[in-house]
Design a protein around this motif. Sequence first.
Motif, mmCIF file in Angstrom:
data_model
loop_
_atom_site.group_PDB
_atom_site.id
_atom_site.type_symbol
_atom_site.label_atom_id
_atom_site.label_comp_id
_atom_site.label_asym_id
_atom_site.label_seq_id
_atom_site.Cartn_x
_atom_site.Cartn_y
_atom_site.Cartn_z
ATOM 1 N N PRO A 171 0.824 -1.223 0.000
ATOM 2 C CA PRO A 171 0.000 0.000 0.000
ATOM 3 C C PRO A 171 0.850 1.262 0.000
ATOM 4 N N LEU A 175 1.176 4.098 -2.988
ATOM 5 C CA LEU A 175 0.860 5.512 -2.766
ATOM 6 C C LEU A 175 2.022 6.401 -3.197
ATOM 7 N N LEU A 291 -1.140 11.849 -1.049
ATOM 8 C CA LEU A 291 -0.757 10.450 -1.258
ATOM 9 C C LEU A 291 0.626 10.181 -0.661
ATOM 10 N N LEU A 294 0.475 10.304 3.117
ATOM 11 C CA LEU A 294 -0.197 9.118 3.623
ATOM 12 C C LEU A 294 0.768 7.938 3.656
ATOM 13 N N LEU A 298 1.908 5.812 6.884
ATOM 14 C CA LEU A 298 1.828 4.351 6.954
ATOM 15 C C LEU A 298 3.158 3.750 7.379
ATOM 16 N N ASP B 6 -4.713 -3.956 5.585
ATOM 17 C CA ASP B 6 -4.051 -2.663 5.452
ATOM 18 C C ASP B 6 -4.444 -1.993 4.131
ATOM 19 N N GLY B 7 -4.502 -2.785 3.064
ATOM 20 C CA GLY B 7 -4.907 -2.230 1.773
ATOM 21 C C GLY B 7 -6.301 -1.637 1.840
ATOM 22 N N VAL B 10 -6.253 1.603 3.652
ATOM 23 C CA VAL B 10 -5.754 2.711 2.828
ATOM 24 C C VAL B 10 -6.858 3.208 1.899
ATOM 25 N N ILE B 13 -9.125 5.362 3.903
ATOM 26 C CA ILE B 13 -8.546 6.695 4.137
ATOM 27 C C ILE B 13 -8.700 7.551 2.887
ATOM 28 N N LEU B 14 -8.379 6.945 1.723
ATOM 29 C CA LEU B 14 -8.443 7.714 0.479
ATOM 30 C C LEU B 14 -9.873 8.152 0.176
ATOM 31 N N LEU B 100 -5.858 15.465 6.586
ATOM 32 C CA LEU B 100 -4.517 14.904 6.746
ATOM 33 C C LEU B 100 -4.030 15.089 8.174
ATOM 34 N N LEU B 103 -5.665 12.747 10.396
ATOM 35 C CA LEU B 103 -5.098 11.401 10.241
ATOM 36 C C LEU B 103 -3.857 11.254 11.109
ATOM 37 N N LEU B 123 -3.820 -0.971 11.134
ATOM 38 C CA LEU B 123 -4.260 0.405 10.978
ATOM 39 C C LEU B 123 -5.680 0.618 11.484
#
Lengths: 301, 213
Positions: A171, A175, A291, A294, A298, B6-7, B10, B13-14, B100, B103, B123
């Motif tokens: 991931p 990104l 991106l 992020l 991560l 996790d994917g 993400v 989040i996006l 952001l 986050l 996450l």
Amino acid sequence: MNSLIHPLLALLLAPLLLGIINRTKALFAGRTGQPLLQAYFDLAKLLRKGAVYSETTTWVFRAGPIVGVAAPVVAIALIPFGGIPALLNFPGDLILFAYLFGLMRFMTVAAALDTGSAFEGMGASREVQFSALAEPALLLGLAALARLTGDLSLSGILGSLTPQDWAHAAPALALVTAGLLVVYLAENSRIPVDDPNTHLELTMIHEVMVLDHGGPDFGLILYGASLKLWALGAILTGVVLPFHDERLWPGIVIALGGMFGLAVFVGVVESSMARLRLLRVPQLLVAAMVLSALALVLLMR
Amino acid sequence: MSSWIDGVMVVLILTNLALLGTSRITVCIRIIALQGVVLGTLPMLAGEEVTLRLALLTTATVLLKGVVFPWLLLRAMRKAEIQREVEPYVGYILSVMVGLLSLGGSVWLAQGLPLPGPMAGTLALPVALFMIFVGLFTICSRRKAISQILGYIVVENGMYAFGAVILDEVPTLVELGVLLDVFVAVFVMGVAIYHIRREFDHMDVDQLDTLKG
């Protein structure tokens, strides 16, 4: 000795990338298109010409194109390519890499302002505005890669990335790739941000700044732009195709394939989408920044 | 398994950041639909084996969050003839920046809240907190009543994400109860929007406190 291969390849093949992009676009439009080596012909033609300088310009105007070639040449010397180590490397050279392009941009903008033309001033203002947003995206992306590999030089980062990293940090790497791709398109004045073909004042960013350069100066600008395309593309290829081989040639062939594939991809993007409205461009660049940030979040976790 | 989760996180989040940066309400509704579908698959990914109960729960969640809610909201928009723009108090780019920051804040918060269980390192907790913050921010920073429903759904999604991953044995009854609550809430709000719009000729919640004369 091996580390000289990449700079030589880049100096020789960079204009070919422009040819590949143009041929891809021609293919999509159903045209035959210009020869693959057109950029070389253009360069040869421009370098044979004389230059005309306006009386209002100073040495800044003439320095612009020279720095515009010198900066990407140094940047290319910092990048490893297909498993070959870079010519130069030291911890923290990724900052130098990012700001060499800053220097290049500064000189192009200064040269544009030096002409005193309102038109070029407008282009300069846009260029600076957009690059101020693209720069954090690039730096955050590089910071995420540095965090992943635990190394602070481009050679260390791209040299220690392996396909296994894609397996366990997919991931974050995806990104970073997406963020760097947007930066690559924006920094090289490619389509979602700027159209390299137009000469319309409403849409131009990069092209408008170099209108007053002619002959060898313009040749240098074209060559510098293609070197910049190569340098940023090499970083992207290094992240997406992190294959290293003990032998020399397989790595180079894979990396070159990646570079040409990237050029074809740019051609496809340019053929399949329109340039964004100028108001939307900052949003795209902020998205790229998000991106990258992020990915960093991560990896910092 | 954990890298799949996790994917998905993400993607969640996006979608949240995209929600903050989008100016069209229909696009926002589609983003929420996508978020619901992705979220619906979470229990499947988190669970060790696929049971009938899990499959039913996944189907119900995906259908409700991915199809029914968007359909209700789009219908409410059509009936109330709402204009397409979101009309935020806080600009789009600034909203994304706030997203952001929140986050970062939720990652920091999550580090101070150690969780028991196998999902402790994932996450899930930061994303759940992040979604709740984004939902609240959407409720506060958007002018239209429909955006506030969207914010409410995002908050609920956040709690769902938390539950789906952390507690892999939430009683079905509780789960269904929550889904039903949200369903009723969205339905009622959909009707309410229509009436607000019919009574006041707009649905700007900021003007609801002035008298109609």
